[in-house]
Motif scaffolding. Sequence first.
Motif, PDB file in Angstrom:
ATOM      1  N   GLY A   1       0.809  -1.205   0.000  1.00  0.00           N
ATOM      2  CA  GLY A   1       0.000   0.000   0.000  1.00  0.00           C
ATOM      3  C   GLY A   1       0.849   1.264   0.000  1.00  0.00           C
ATOM      4  N   PHE A   2       0.271   2.330  -0.496  1.00  0.00           N
ATOM      5  CA  PHE A   2       0.939   3.623  -0.470  1.00  0.00           C
ATOM      6  C   PHE A   2      -0.108   4.720  -0.593  1.00  0.00           C
ATOM      7  N   LEU A   3       0.279   5.916  -0.207  1.00  0.00           N
ATOM      8  CA  LEU A   3      -0.590   7.070  -0.319  1.00  0.00           C
ATOM      9  C   LEU A   3       0.232   8.214  -0.875  1.00  0.00           C
ATOM     10  N   ARG A   4      -0.275   8.826  -1.910  1.00  0.00           N
ATOM     11  CA  ARG A   4       0.397   9.975  -2.527  1.00  0.00           C
ATOM     12  C   ARG A   4      -0.647  11.072  -2.640  1.00  0.00           C
ATOM     13  N   THR A   5      -0.476  12.170  -1.920  1.00  0.00           N
ATOM     14  CA  THR A   5      -1.514  13.199  -1.864  1.00  0.00           C
ATOM     15  C   THR A   5      -1.196  14.434  -2.700  1.00  0.00           C
ATOM     16  N   ASP A   6      -0.050  14.454  -3.370  1.00  0.00           N
ATOM     17  CA  ASP A   6       0.367  15.660  -4.079  1.00  0.00           C
ATOM     18  C   ASP A   6       0.260  15.577  -5.599  1.00  0.00           C
ATOM     19  N   LEU A   7      -0.452  14.597  -6.113  1.00  0.00           N
ATOM     20  CA  LEU A   7      -0.586  14.485  -7.566  1.00  0.00           C
ATOM     21  C   LEU A   7      -1.671  15.424  -8.078  1.00  0.00           C
ATOM     22  N   PRO A   8      -1.365  16.222  -9.096  1.00  0.00           N
ATOM     23  CA  PRO A   8      -2.409  17.056  -9.677  1.00  0.00           C
ATOM     24  C   PRO A   8      -3.382  16.198 -10.492  1.00  0.00           C
ATOM     25  N   PRO A   9      -4.613  16.658 -10.673  1.00  0.00           N
ATOM     26  CA  PRO A   9      -5.564  15.908 -11.500  1.00  0.00           C
ATOM     27  C   PRO A   9      -5.001  15.720 -12.903  1.00  0.00           C
ATOM     28  N   GLY A  10      -5.373  14.603 -13.526  1.00  0.00           N
ATOM     29  CA  GLY A  10      -4.932  14.331 -14.885  1.00  0.00           C
ATOM     30  C   GLY A  10      -4.976  12.862 -15.202  1.00  0.00           C
ATOM     31  N   THR A  11      -4.411  12.517 -16.345  1.00  0.00           N
ATOM     32  CA  THR A  11      -4.333  11.132 -16.802  1.00  0.00           C
ATOM     33  C   THR A  11      -2.923  10.636 -16.559  1.00  0.00           C
ATOM     34  N   TYR A  12      -2.808   9.475 -15.938  1.00  0.00           N
ATOM     35  CA  TYR A  12      -1.517   8.946 -15.524  1.00  0.00           C
ATOM     36  C   TYR A  12      -1.271   7.545 -16.058  1.00  0.00           C
ATOM     37  N   ALA A  13       0.003   7.228 -16.156  1.00  0.00           N
ATOM     38  CA  ALA A  13       0.466   5.856 -16.328  1.00  0.00           C
ATOM     39  C   ALA A  13       1.129   5.484 -15.012  1.00  0.00           C
ATOM     40  N   VAL A  14       0.880   4.267 -14.544  1.00  0.00           N
ATOM     41  CA  VAL A  14       1.454   3.799 -13.290  1.00  0.00           C
ATOM     42  C   VAL A  14       2.297   2.563 -13.580  1.00  0.00           C
TER      43      VAL A  14
END
Length: 71
Positions: free
Chosen positions: A22-35
């Motif tokens: 598990g992880f939490l990332r709270t600083d990503l701006p809205p948008g389309t991502y590849a993970v």
Amino acid sequence: MVTASSPADPDTHSVVTDDSGGFLRTDLPPGTYAVRCEKDGYQPFERHGIELRANGFLTIEVQLSPGSAET
């Protein structure tokens, strides 16, 4: 290691998961991502076209296959 990238954001965002993955990332701006998810001894996992909305929360199920990228 989990890495998120977006064509609209020149930075890549990486985080190390906890023991359960598990992880939490709270600083990503809205948008389309590849993970991309990587762990030694396993084949990398990638998923594209993930939509993150403002104030959004996502759960992505990932199953890594044993082996390396070279096998």
